[in-house]
Scaffold this motif. Structure first.
Motif, PDB file in Angstrom:
ATOM      1  N   MET A   1       0.826  -1.196   0.000  1.00  0.00           N
ATOM      2  CA  MET A   1       0.000   0.000   0.000  1.00  0.00           C
ATOM      3  C   MET A   1       0.871   1.261   0.000  1.00  0.00           C
ATOM      4  N   ARG A   2       1.905   1.229   0.819  1.00  0.00           N
ATOM      5  CA  ARG A   2       2.799   2.383   0.898  1.00  0.00           C
ATOM      6  C   ARG A   2       3.505   2.618  -0.424  1.00  0.00           C
ATOM      7  N   ASP A   3       3.894   1.523  -1.093  1.00  0.00           N
ATOM      8  CA  ASP A   3       4.567   1.644  -2.392  1.00  0.00           C
ATOM      9  C   ASP A   3       3.634   2.238  -3.440  1.00  0.00           C
ATOM     10  N   ARG A   4       2.356   1.877  -3.373  1.00  0.00           N
ATOM     11  CA  ARG A   4       1.391   2.425  -4.327  1.00  0.00           C
ATOM     12  C   ARG A   4       1.211   3.924  -4.117  1.00  0.00           C
ATOM     13  N   LEU A   5       1.210   4.355  -2.862  1.00  0.00           N
ATOM     14  CA  LEU A   5       1.092   5.788  -2.578  1.00  0.00           C
ATOM     15  C   LEU A   5       2.325   6.552  -3.057  1.00  0.00           C
ATOM     16  N   ILE A   6       3.477   5.967  -2.870  1.00  0.00           N
ATOM     17  CA  ILE A   6       4.711   6.605  -3.340  1.00  0.00           C
ATOM     18  C   ILE A   6       4.704   6.680  -4.864  1.00  0.00           C
ATOM     19  N   ASP A   7       4.261   5.593  -5.508  1.00  0.00           N
ATOM     20  CA  ASP A   7       4.144   5.597  -6.972  1.00  0.00           C
ATOM     21  C   ASP A   7       3.179   6.680  -7.446  1.00  0.00           C
ATOM     22  N   LEU A   8       2.055   6.783  -6.777  1.00  0.00           N
ATOM     23  CA  LEU A   8       1.063   7.799  -7.130  1.00  0.00           C
ATOM     24  C   LEU A   8       1.635   9.210  -6.964  1.00  0.00           C
ATOM     25  N   TYR A   9       2.390   9.406  -5.900  1.00  0.00           N
ATOM     26  CA  TYR A   9       3.016  10.701  -5.665  1.00  0.00           C
ATOM     27  C   TYR A   9       3.971  11.052  -6.802  1.00  0.00           C
ATOM     28  N   TYR A  10       4.797  10.115  -7.215  1.00  0.00           N
ATOM     29  CA  TYR A  10       5.751  10.384  -8.292  1.00  0.00           C
ATOM     30  C   TYR A  10       5.054  10.592  -9.639  1.00  0.00           C
ATOM     31  N   GLN A  11       3.992   9.847  -9.877  1.00  0.00           N
ATOM     32  CA  GLN A  11       3.238  10.059 -11.110  1.00  0.00           C
ATOM     33  C   GLN A  11       2.600  11.438 -11.136  1.00  0.00           C
ATOM     34  N   MET A  12       2.074  11.857 -10.002  1.00  0.00           N
ATOM     35  CA  MET A  12       1.470  13.196  -9.915  1.00  0.00           C
ATOM     36  C   MET A  12       2.546  14.270 -10.100  1.00  0.00           C
ATOM     37  N   GLN A  13       3.687  14.060  -9.529  1.00  0.00           N
ATOM     38  CA  GLN A  13       4.793  15.008  -9.678  1.00  0.00           C
ATOM     39  C   GLN A  13       5.234  15.085 -11.146  1.00  0.00           C
ATOM     40  N   ASP A  14       5.316  13.958 -11.831  1.00  0.00           N
ATOM     41  CA  ASP A  14       5.677  13.956 -13.250  1.00  0.00           C
ATOM     42  C   ASP A  14       4.627  14.669 -14.094  1.00  0.00           C
ATOM     43  N   PHE A  15       3.351  14.440 -13.782  1.00  0.00           N
ATOM     44  CA  PHE A  15       2.263  15.098 -14.508  1.00  0.00           C
ATOM     45  C   PHE A  15       2.329  16.611 -14.337  1.00  0.00           C
ATOM     46  N   MET A  16       2.556  17.059 -13.112  1.00  0.00           N
ATOM     47  CA  MET A  16       2.634  18.501 -12.853  1.00  0.00           C
ATOM     48  C   MET A  16       3.860  19.108 -13.549  1.00  0.00           C
ATOM     49  N   ALA A  17       4.955  18.381 -13.590  1.00  0.00           N
ATOM     50  CA  ALA A  17       6.150  18.879 -14.268  1.00  0.00           C
ATOM     51  C   ALA A  17       5.932  18.942 -15.779  1.00  0.00           C
ATOM     52  N   ALA A  18       5.204  17.985 -16.326  1.00  0.00           N
ATOM     53  CA  ALA A  18       4.958  17.958 -17.775  1.00  0.00           C
ATOM     54  C   ALA A  18       4.051  19.103 -18.192  1.00  0.00           C
ATOM     55  N   GLY A  19       3.155  19.527 -17.315  1.00  0.00           N
ATOM     56  CA  GLY A  19       2.202  20.576 -17.667  1.00  0.00           C
ATOM     57  C   GLY A  19       2.714  21.982 -17.481  1.00  0.00           C
ATOM     58  N   GLY A  20       3.807  22.138 -16.805  1.00  0.00           N
ATOM     59  CA  GLY A  20       4.347  23.470 -16.596  1.00  0.00           C
ATOM     60  C   GLY A  20       3.725  24.176 -15.399  1.00  0.00           C
ATOM     61  N   PRO A  21       4.138  25.400 -15.161  1.00  0.00           N
ATOM     62  CA  PRO A  21       3.682  26.128 -13.962  1.00  0.00           C
ATOM     63  C   PRO A  21       2.196  26.486 -13.978  1.00  0.00           C
ATOM     64  N   VAL A  22       1.593  26.570 -15.137  1.00  0.00           N
ATOM     65  CA  VAL A  22       0.171  26.924 -15.214  1.00  0.00           C
ATOM     66  C   VAL A  22      -0.685  25.805 -14.622  1.00  0.00           C
ATOM     67  N   LEU A  23      -0.184  24.590 -14.643  1.00  0.00           N
ATOM     68  CA  LEU A  23      -0.940  23.464 -14.104  1.00  0.00           C
ATOM     69  C   LEU A  23      -1.170  23.620 -12.602  1.00  0.00           C
ATOM     70  N   TRP A  24      -0.253  24.292 -11.915  1.00  0.00           N
ATOM     71  CA  TRP A  24      -0.450  24.545 -10.482  1.00  0.00           C
ATOM     72  C   TRP A  24      -1.618  25.504 -10.261  1.00  0.00           C
ATOM     73  N   ALA A  25      -1.763  26.506 -11.124  1.00  0.00           N
ATOM     74  CA  ALA A  25      -2.907  27.416 -11.029  1.00  0.00           C
ATOM     75  C   ALA A  25      -4.211  26.670 -11.305  1.00  0.00           C
ATOM     76  N   ILE A  26      -4.186  25.755 -12.255  1.00  0.00           N
ATOM     77  CA  ILE A  26      -5.374  24.958 -12.554  1.00  0.00           C
ATOM     78  C   ILE A  26      -5.726  24.073 -11.358  1.00  0.00           C
ATOM     79  N   LEU A  27      -4.716  23.517 -10.717  1.00  0.00           N
ATOM     80  CA  LEU A  27      -4.957  22.706  -9.520  1.00  0.00           C
ATOM     81  C   LEU A  27      -5.589  23.551  -8.417  1.00  0.00           C
ATOM     82  N   ALA A  28      -5.074  24.752  -8.204  1.00  0.00           N
ATOM     83  CA  ALA A  28      -5.635  25.634  -7.168  1.00  0.00           C
ATOM     84  C   ALA A  28      -7.083  26.005  -7.491  1.00  0.00           C
ATOM     85  N   LEU A  29      -7.356  26.326  -8.753  1.00  0.00           N
ATOM     86  CA  LEU A  29      -8.728  26.652  -9.151  1.00  0.00           C
ATOM     87  C   LEU A  29      -9.657  25.446  -9.013  1.00  0.00           C
ATOM     88  N   THR A  30      -9.154  24.267  -9.300  1.00  0.00           N
ATOM     89  CA  THR A  30      -9.963  23.057  -9.170  1.00  0.00           C
ATOM     90  C   THR A  30     -10.287  22.781  -7.705  1.00  0.00           C
TER      91      THR A  30
END
Length: 177
Positions: A1-30
């Motif tokens: 379970m812990r490994d799945r959460l760590i995997d999810l964290y890294y996938q989310m981090q990769d997604f946010m990095a791929a989208g650029g800084p505007v993706l953080w604003a979209i996350l805040a608005l969401t």
């Protein structure tokens, strides 16, 4: 379970990095969008019934229900309940309208990255342009998905508010006889 959460964290981090800084604003608005939706549902089903019951019992307790003064008080109570029901709905609709525009801002910043790569390396390096293309498409998709996910609930909340105001007006009016 812990490994799945760590995997999810890294996938989310990769997604946010791929989208650029505007993706953080979209996350805040969401997050703001869903906070408003949850707050409105909480108000409709937890707080509003108690407020309506108090107004209804206050109207029922009045001896005078026919005079102009009594009718003005009734209309003021209905207006107060209406204001409570419609509170934050314009903000909710504004956030839904802003989300796709923020995604388009991400498209613009991603295309600027592509043009920077083209200016530095020329047209022969598609791998260098890939991060800019990713930064151009991911925020647009994220903004549209976030806006569409909230659109259904915003429409439902607006309809629920209108229906409830009509019901309040009818139920308080019925006691005038």
């Amino acid at each position: 379970m812990r490994d799945r959460l760590i995997d999810l964290y890294y996938q989310m981090q990769d997604f946010m990095a791929a989208g650029g800084p505007v993706l953080w604003a979209i996350l805040a608005l969401t997050i703001l969008l869903w906070s408003l939706i949850c707050e409105r549902y909480w108000y409709f089903f937890r707080r509003h019934p108690a407020e309506f019951k108090a107004a209804l019992s206050a109207w029922h307790a009045r001896a005078d229900k026919q005079s102009w003064y009594a009718q003005s008080i009734r209309e003021a109570w209905i207006a107060d309940l209406d204001i409570g029901l419609r509170r934050f709905l314009p903000l909710l609709n504004a956030v839904i309208a802003i989300l796709p525009m923020t995604g388009l801002l991400g498209t613009i910043t991603g295309m600027i990255q592509v043009f920077d790569v083209l200016a530095v390396t020329g047209t022969g390096n598609p791998r260098a342009m890939a991060s800019g293309v990713s930064a151009a498409t991911v925020p647009t998709m994220a903004g549209m998905v976030a806006a569409l996910s909230g659109l259904y609930f915003a429409t439902r909340l607006n309809r629920l508010a209108k229906t409830e105001v009509r019901s309040i007006t009818d139920r308080i009016s019925r006691l005038e006889d």
